[in-house]
Design an enzyme around this catalytic site. Sequence first.
Site, PDB file in Angstrom:
ATOM      1  N   ASP A   1       0.862  -1.163   0.000  1.00 46.33           N
ATOM      2  CA  ASP A   1       0.000   0.000   0.000  1.00 46.33           C
ATOM      3  C   ASP A   1       0.905   1.221   0.000  1.00 46.33           C
ATOM      4  O   ASP A   1       2.072   1.172   0.417  1.00 46.33           O
ATOM      5  CB  ASP A   1      -0.913   0.004   1.223  1.00 46.33           C
ATOM      6  N   TRP A   2       0.379   2.333  -0.453  1.00 47.20           N
ATOM      7  CA  TRP A   2       1.221   3.507  -0.702  1.00 47.20           C
ATOM      8  C   TRP A   2       1.793   4.050   0.619  1.00 47.20           C
ATOM      9  O   TRP A   2       1.064   4.518   1.487  1.00 47.20           O
ATOM     10  CB  TRP A   2       0.406   4.566  -1.427  1.00 47.20           C
TER      11      TRP A   2
END
Length: 601
Positions: A223-224
């Site tokens: 995930d970012w």
Amino acid sequence: MTEEELTRLLDKLDLRQKVRMLTGATTWRTHAEPAVGLRELTASDGPAGVRGEAWDELDTSVLLPAASALGAMWDEALVERLGGLLAAEALRKGVDIVLAPNLNLHRSPLGGRHFECFSEDPELTGRTGAALIRGIQAHGVAATAKHYVANDSETERLTVDVSVDERVLREVYLAPFEAAVKAGVRLVMTGYNGVSGATMTEHPLLAEPLKGEWGFDGVVISDWGAVRSTVASALSGQDLAMPGPAGPWGDALVRAVQDGMVPADTVDDKVRRLLRLADRLGALGAPATPAPPRPAPDAQPLLRRAVAASSVLLHNRGLLPLDPAALRTVALIGVHAGEPRTQGGGSAGVFPQRVITPLDGIRAALAGRSRIVHVPGPAVADPPPLTVAECRDPRNGLPGVLLRVLDAEGRELYAGHRLSGRQLEPPLVPGARTVEISARLLPAHGGEWVFGVGGFGRMSLTVGEHTLVEGVFRRDTDDPAVVHVNPPCHYGRIRLTAGQAVAVVARRELADDTGRATLVTAGPPAPDPAARARRGGRSGTQRGRGRRVRRHHGGRRVRRARPHRSPAPLQPGRVGTGRHGRQPAHRRRRQRRRSGGDAVA
């Protein structure tokens, strides 16, 4: 491409080239590597649609029903067709990787992100997610199963640690991801959360069962911003850290390998997986002869079918279906009838080309037949962003707002017409210092309005000649969704006169590490129930149900209904039933005089 061919490509790369490939080149793209014929891969958020690389309202997308609605369909074939629609959108926008489906579970009503998830049941979630994966990947686009694993809470989502025993982990949380791997999913995304003491980007669960027992041979993407360490995450099964180009790997990972803290074979396995993914997507080696474009599916009939299939009728006491020929007056109650919440937002947010509201649809369907009454009722959320319905660009007079980017001296570097007061990625032109959003607002209602400006850093908001907000608002979170998508708003109040236009101007300075997202919101005065009562109740709340109490409001005595805990069900052909399912005769006569006839519930 065979494994031997992948090995030969690996041998062409030195350590720095390999490590460079393992962190994103931009927010949405991976690095190209000419030495092995690798082009960039582009990812885009899902699952409500395919947004593309930019948060740009002018770049519209097909909007699917919320994932919870897809789960409610219990129709894997239809979900698979919707996956094909997502793939067509991805191909149209030059996207290789769709960041969907979300396989987390509805474990609590307070989850905060359930609109992206299919259901509370791992079997239903797994089967629905597998169908969406098959639909996406049948067209040469990669799907991503997220967020591995037990990522079911938005509260403290960057730091929460989920304690769960082995059986529950296996039978509940991991089960949908196992189904995704069996369906051939190309990527699995790690969440921000931890499980039983270890954060997911460093967790042993990436090795077992994901890559070992289940045999997942794709890419584990973060995930970012979820990768927050160098050695621990590199030693785990984490393969690709997003976004880039900055991150905790890079030169630090090169040194860790050179110092013997991370084995070179570990890096090679990550690169091999990335090359394998690129080969499957046609992004490796000499460009292939482009295949003739496939006709895009007709989105509207498919989406209409999906919406109908996702609607669940719990009980029908002979009321439905309604007969349009018999309807004289139809009442729609609630703000969402005129301003529907069509999507949850955040990473699942896209910009649809248009939205047909329930109010508009019913008006069109019953045009010339029935009287339509809409009562918004109380507001259900914070004031919404400025929209084309209420604002005009002060420069060209078109519906919408004016977006400007200014330098340190206030000189205009960019100006453009926009459709909303929510601008997540204003153009970052050289020398940009300030973002300004301005509009002329024509109030439909007089009274006290609430205006807000959202973002971080130095901001100001003026309405007419009055400054409502001014100050420096520091960033107090590391959550990228808050910084870049949903920054907090700061509010001020002012009384406006109906029909008298006012200028609204909001500014925020651009500072390092504060994002660019800028919001301007406006909320009209709250409805006056006493005024509705004075108008006879036709656009106010339904009267006649439950006990009535008298209250003073504005110098007049008005009646308000306080509903029973368990009101009697509405009967066909009756409005505002009381304790025994029917209004007293004098109220029925008064209702008919006001409406010109009997309304149907």
